[in-house]
Motif scaffolding. Sequence first.
Motif, short mmCIF file in Angstrom:
data_model
loop_
_atom_site.label_atom_id
_atom_site.label_comp_id
_atom_site.label_asym_id
_atom_site.label_seq_id
_atom_site.Cartn_x
_atom_site.Cartn_y
_atom_site.Cartn_z
N GLY A 100 4.22 22.00 -5.95
CA GLY A 100 5.04 22.18 -7.14
C GLY A 100 5.39 20.91 -7.88
N ARG A 101 6.55 20.91 -8.52
CA ARG A 101 7.12 19.77 -9.25
C ARG A 101 6.28 19.38 -10.47
N VAL A 102 5.67 20.36 -11.11
CA VAL A 102 4.83 20.07 -12.27
C VAL A 102 5.65 19.44 -13.39
N ASP A 103 6.83 19.98 -13.67
CA ASP A 103 7.65 19.45 -14.76
C ASP A 103 8.11 18.02 -14.48
N GLU A 104 8.52 17.75 -13.24
CA GLU A 104 8.99 16.41 -12.90
C GLU A 104 7.86 15.39 -13.00
N THR A 162 3.54 10.89 -5.50
CA THR A 162 2.53 11.79 -6.06
C THR A 162 2.22 11.42 -7.51
N ALA A 163 3.26 11.13 -8.28
CA ALA A 163 3.06 10.75 -9.67
C ALA A 163 2.25 9.46 -9.78
N VAL A 164 2.58 8.48 -8.93
CA VAL A 164 1.87 7.19 -8.98
C VAL A 164 0.43 7.35 -8.52
N SER A 165 0.20 8.13 -7.48
CA SER A 165 -1.16 8.35 -7.00
C SER A 165 -2.01 9.00 -8.07
N ILE A 225 7.87 12.11 -15.43
CA ILE A 225 7.68 10.73 -14.96
C ILE A 225 6.56 10.06 -15.76
N ASN A 226 5.47 10.77 -15.94
CA ASN A 226 4.34 10.22 -16.68
C ASN A 226 4.75 9.84 -18.10
N ASN A 227 5.48 10.75 -18.77
CA ASN A 227 5.92 10.48 -20.14
C ASN A 227 6.90 9.31 -20.19
N ALA A 228 7.79 9.24 -19.19
CA ALA A 228 8.77 8.16 -19.17
C ALA A 228 8.11 6.80 -18.98
N LEU A 229 7.10 6.73 -18.11
CA LEU A 229 6.42 5.46 -17.87
C LEU A 229 5.61 5.00 -19.07
N LEU A 230 5.27 5.92 -19.96
CA LEU A 230 4.55 5.54 -21.17
C LEU A 230 5.44 4.81 -22.15
N SER A 231 6.75 5.05 -22.06
CA SER A 231 7.66 4.51 -23.07
C SER A 231 8.71 3.55 -22.52
N SER A 232 8.81 3.43 -21.20
CA SER A 232 9.86 2.59 -20.63
C SER A 232 9.32 1.79 -19.45
N ARG A 233 9.84 0.57 -19.29
CA ARG A 233 9.43 -0.28 -18.17
C ARG A 233 10.31 -0.07 -16.95
N ARG A 249 0.84 -1.20 0.00
CA ARG A 249 0.00 0.00 0.00
C ARG A 249 0.87 1.25 0.00
N LEU A 250 0.49 2.25 -0.84
CA LEU A 250 1.26 3.49 -0.91
C LEU A 250 1.17 4.24 0.40
N PRO A 251 2.29 4.64 0.96
CA PRO A 251 2.25 5.39 2.23
C PRO A 251 1.64 6.77 2.02
N ALA A 252 0.87 7.21 2.98
CA ALA A 252 0.27 8.55 2.92
C ALA A 252 1.22 9.56 3.53
N SER A 253 1.09 10.81 3.09
CA SER A 253 1.95 11.87 3.61
C SER A 253 1.16 12.76 4.56
N PRO A 254 1.78 13.18 5.67
CA PRO A 254 1.08 14.04 6.62
C PRO A 254 1.01 15.50 6.17
#
Length: 740
Positions: free
Chosen positions: A27-31, A61-64, A35-43, A17-22
Motif C-alpha cells: 500500500g501507501r500509494v498516496d504517501e 520504498t520511496a527512495v528505492s 514524497i516524490n512530489n515534495a522532493l521535486l520542490s524542496s530540499r 547503503r539502504l537497508p533491505a527489508s525481510p
Amino acid sequence: MARRTHALGPRARSPGRLPASPSSFIGRVDELAAINNALLSSRLVTLAGPGGVGKTRIALTAVSAAGDRFGHPVFVDLTRIPKGAPVALSVAEAVGLRGVKREGAVNAILWWLDGGERVLLILDNTEHVLEETAALVAELLEGALDCTVLVTTREPLRISGERIVPVGPMLDDDAEALFWERAQAVRPSLTVSSESRSASRELCARLDRLPLALELAAARMSVMTPAEMLPLLEHPLHVLGSGSSTGPARHRSLRACIATSVDPLGEHERAAFEACAVFASPFDARAAAAVAGASLEALEDLVARSLLQPSFDAAGHTVFRLLESLREFAREGLDSERLEEVQRRHLAWIAAEFSADRPLSVMESSRNGQAVDRLPDLRAALDFAVVAAPAEGLEVMGATRELWFRYAQDEGLSRASSLLQRHPVHDDARAQGLVTASVCHTSRQETEAGNRLAAEALAILEPGSAGAGAAFFYQAIARCLAKDTEGCIESCEAALDVYTGLGDVAGQSRAIGMRGMAAVWAHRDEEAIGILIRALDLAVYAGDLWAQGQILTYLGLAESNRGRPARGRARLFEGVEAFARVGDISYRGVALARLAALTVPRDPATAVRAAAATTRREGAGGRFHEIALADFDYVRSSAELLLGPQGFAAAWEAGEKLSFAEAAAELRAVEGVLQPDMLTPREFEIAELVRRGLSNASIARQLSLSARTVENHVAHALTKLGLHSRAALAVWAAEHRKPD
C-alpha cells in the motif's frame, strides 16, 4: 574534474547503503506520490507521524523507487544513539568518514558533500535528537547545494524550507492485506473465510490500521484466530506486548513504542494528553481546554509529537483525536481521583454542548437531534453519570431525546431507565428523563408505558413550560398509536396551548400535525389532509424539517388512502427527503413502507428490496406501528404472487444489504406514476361503477358477469393501483373519469 582531498582521505563512493527489508511492502500509494512530489520542490522533506505508523519503510520504498533521481541515497539510522548525542558524528560515520572529532564533524560532512555528486541524505527516527538534527540539517542545506535531506520523525524539525508529508494509518484494504500476509507467514494453515475476513476488518479498525500494531497482532495468529483476538483488544497494550526479537526495542511492544513519544512530555503537556483520553470522538480546541485543561501551546506540542491527530469535521473546523492505542496508554496515566475529576468535566462539557441546563425550544431540541457525531462522547458521559451524577445525566437525556429517538431508540430507553432508577427524586431532572423514556417506549409500540411516563412527568413539570409542551406532545403520540383518538386530541390541544403561550411556532406545527395524524388513524383522511396542510405551513415557516417530514408522511398516507397514489407518492418522497436531512429513520421507515406498497404493481422486485431494507430500521431499534406493518404485509403477499417464492426471496435478500437512502433511490427510479391505462377497459368500467356506489352483486347483474368475476376484477384493480379499499378505488375512479 579532480576530486578534492581531505586529511581524512578521499570521499567514499557508496556509503550509507539502504537497508533491505525481510518482508514485502504493502500500500501507501498516496504517501509515496506525496514524497516524490515534495522532493521535486524542496530540499528538506519530513515524514511526520506517530510511532509504529511505518515512516521508515515508506521512506526507504520511496527512495528505492526513485533510484538516483534525487541524489545518491545515504541512509543514517539515528535510532540507537542516545538523547542529546552529536548527530553529526553519526552522519559522518554513515558516510564513511573515520576519526572525525565532534567539533569538526559538520565541516567534514560538508567537505564530503562537496564532491560534485548530488546526495539524498535520509535521517531516520530523529525525534529524540530533534534539536541536534535541526541544527545539523540547517547547516548542511546552507553549505551544500547538492544535498537534499529526507527525515523521518514523530515531530517536525521546524526549520525554514521544511516540507512536511504527514503519515497516518493505512487504508482499510491495505491494512487488511498487511495483516493477512503477516498472519499467514507465521501460520500458513490460517484460513481466509467470510467470517475471518469480517473479524480481521474489525481487528484492523480497532488497531487504527497502525502497521506496528497489525504486525504485532499478526504475530499472535500462531496461537489464535482474528475472531479469538477481538475480545482481547479492549486492552491492546496488554495483548500486543511483544514482537520480533531482532527489531528495535521501541518496536518490540506497542507500549514501548508509545512510551518513547510520551516520556519526553512536560508536566502540563502530559496531563493534557492523559485527560484527552476521556474523549470518545474528535474534539476541538475549546473542548480540549474545558475538559483536559489543554492550552493552544499544549495542543501544538501534542500534534507536533504525533500524539494527537488533527483533521477537519464536516463544517471544516479543526478537530483532534487520539489513536485507540494512545488513548489506552493515556488513560492508564490517570489514577482514580484524576479520572473522576476529568470525567466530571467531560460530563459538564457534554451538558453545555446540548444546553441541558435550561429549557429548550422545539427547534433547539430538534437541532440537538442532528448531533449524531456527538453520540460517542454522549455515551461516555452518560456511562459516568449513571454511576456518579444521575441527575445531571437525566438532564442530558432530556436535552438529547430527539437524538435517541432518531438514532438509537432501544439504547435511549435503557439509559433513561437506568438513570431514573438511580434518581428517584421528583424534580425537573427526573421529569426530563421520564419524557425521554416515554418517547422511547412509544417507539417500541409500548404505548401504555409511554402514556403513563408522560403523565408522571406532567405531574412534576411546571404547567405552561417547554417541558410540559414536550410531555403533552409525546403523550399524544402514545395515545394515537394506542388508537385512543379522543385522548390524543386532548393531549394535542394541551400541547398547542403551551406552545402558543410560549410563542413556539415549531411546537404549534407539531401539535397540530399530531392532530392530523390522529385523524388518519381514525380513517378520517379528508379531514386529516386539511389539518395537516395547516400544520405544514407552520412547520415550513418555523424551518422545522422534522415536523415537515412527519406531516408530509401522513399527508402521503392520507392521499394514498383516498385513492390518489400519485399525489401520495409525491408527498411521501418529500417526507423521506426531509427526514434524511435530519437523520430520522423511524418516520422515514413509515414513508418508505407505503412507497414500497405503492410500487408493488409497477415493480415488485424494487418494492421488495425497499421493504427489506426498511424493516431493518438501520440499527436504531424500536418497532413499526400497525400502518407500516400492514404495508409490509401487503408488499409481501402481493410480491410473492407476482415474483414467485424464489424471486421474492432473492429480492428480499438483496434488499437487506441496502441502506434507507439506497432503498429510497431505487423507489424513486421506478419510472412514472400509476396511470389510468394500467387498468384494462373492463377493470376501469368496474371501477367507475364502484364510484357510483354499486355493490359487486349489482355490478355483476348490470354487466352480465358472475359475482366472483367482479370480485376478481376489483381485487386486480386494487393491486395494480396500490390501493387497499373499495372506497379508495372509488376516489381514484372519480379523479380519472373519462370525458363523456
